[in-house]
Design a protein around this motif. Sequence first.
Motif, PDB file in Angstrom:
ATOM      1  N   ILE A 262       0.789  -1.217  -0.036  1.00 37.01           N
ATOM      2  CA  ILE A 262       0.079   0.004   0.047  1.00 37.01           C
ATOM      3  C   ILE A 262       0.958   1.243   0.031  1.00 37.01           C
ATOM      4  CG2 ILE A 262      -1.721   1.359   1.335  1.00 37.01           C
ATOM      5  CD1 ILE A 262      -2.702  -1.473   2.422  1.00 37.01           C
ATOM      6  N   ILE A 263       1.910   1.280   0.779  1.00 38.04           N
ATOM      7  CA  ILE A 263       2.826   2.478   0.939  1.00 38.04           C
ATOM      8  C   ILE A 263       3.307   2.674  -0.441  1.00 38.04           C
ATOM      9  CG2 ILE A 263       5.002   3.182   1.832  1.00 38.04           C
ATOM     10  CD1 ILE A 263       4.160   1.836   4.470  1.00 38.04           C
ATOM     11  N   ARG A 264       3.784   1.575  -1.225  1.00 36.11           N
ATOM     12  CA  ARG A 264       4.552   1.744  -2.221  1.00 36.11           C
ATOM     13  C   ARG A 264       3.634   2.229  -3.491  1.00 36.11           C
ATOM     14  NH1 ARG A 264       6.204  -2.983  -2.904  1.00 36.11           N
ATOM     15  NH2 ARG A 264       4.399  -3.963  -4.113  1.00 36.11           N
ATOM     16  N   GLU A 265       2.453   1.365  -3.670  1.00 35.63           N
ATOM     17  CA  GLU A 265       1.458   1.635  -4.697  1.00 35.63           C
ATOM     18  C   GLU A 265       0.795   3.076  -4.722  1.00 35.63           C
ATOM     19  OE1 GLU A 265       0.517  -0.125  -7.470  1.00 35.63           O
ATOM     20  OE2 GLU A 265       2.419  -1.628  -6.990  1.00 35.63           O
ATOM     21  N   PHE A 266       0.436   3.427  -3.525  1.00 36.61           N
ATOM     22  CA  PHE A 266      -0.090   4.727  -3.427  1.00 36.61           C
ATOM     23  C   PHE A 266       0.910   6.086  -3.115  1.00 36.61           C
ATOM     24  CE2 PHE A 266      -3.599   1.845  -2.590  1.00 36.61           C
ATOM     25  CZ  PHE A 266      -4.614   2.419  -3.024  1.00 36.61           C
ATOM     26  N   ASP A 267       2.166   5.698  -3.107  1.00 37.40           N
ATOM     27  CA  ASP A 267       3.103   6.686  -2.689  1.00 37.40           C
ATOM     28  C   ASP A 267       2.817   7.497  -1.517  1.00 37.40           C
ATOM     29  OD1 ASP A 267       4.510   6.210  -5.053  1.00 37.40           O
ATOM     30  OD2 ASP A 267       3.384   7.440  -6.565  1.00 37.40           O
TER      31      ASP A 267
END
Length: 316
Positions: A262-267
């Motif tokens: 989630i942190i990576r995909e949603f920046d």
Amino acid sequence: MGIITGVCAFLYHLPQIYKWLLKPYYITSFFMTIAFLVVRKAPGLCEHLATQREDGNSCDFDWVSTERPDRITQREVEILMFLSAIVMMKNRRAITLEQHIGNLFLFSKVANTILFFRLDIRLGILYLALCVAFVMTCKPPLYVGPEYIKYFSDKTIDDELQKDSRVTWIVEFYANWSSDCQSFAPVYADLSLKYNCTGLRFGKVDIGRYGEVSQRYKVSTSPLSKQLPSLVLFQGGQEIMRRPAVDSKGRAISWTFNEENIIREFDLNERFQKSKKLNKSRGSKEEDQRNSQQEGVKPDLVTGEKEKSSESKKDK
């Protein structure tokens, strides 16, 4: 190495596991999980059970024949091994300890049902009836920990998302009956505690309760679609992205709901830094406005005092 890792993880989560044991849902699930083992080994009861062992020992599993050690009655063994394989496959996608335990309980009940029906159809019917009663009356405990999440209804979600175009919203579409949504709740709450600020907000809406919201935002509640939970990123009321993505046939593309993804995909890190800058700029603007207002009041007061002093001189 894997055993050591498992033991360390168990010890780390031991306080949390202890709290689970105090909840009726997990206590009942535990006893239903070991039901076949208890019946098979209970003195005074196991002697009356049917068995396919050649030695006629009904108080032991249909495991290895004592008369012919080279021959294995594999029916019960195969069921237990199949259960282990299914649990391992399901737990590969599990993201929380609650999901791991939930998968173990679920497939243990399935295996117990098969074993009881194989042992005695009356016991199978009784155990199946207990499982149905358990599902109908005992629900998994919902997450009640700390969070910075705003809960929407069908009447508030549109207005809130369009209220300020500078605010970015991450909204979870969920349903209380979904075990995946319940398992994801502590992960989403933890993200809200870390990243929530004025310019980056977290919200939730129960589309199991508000069906119109489900249709409006095109999130299916069907278990076959596997779209629950769904995370959607909004900017100015417009959808920017969602996970899991949906293909042309309306089926969700497989995606793991863990914190790292989630942190990576949603920046989230980058969006959080930008939101903090937005907060600082808002604060500086508000401060400038207050200073300008104060500076605008002071000249008026000075001129007013001069006029009063001049009028007093004229009167003299």
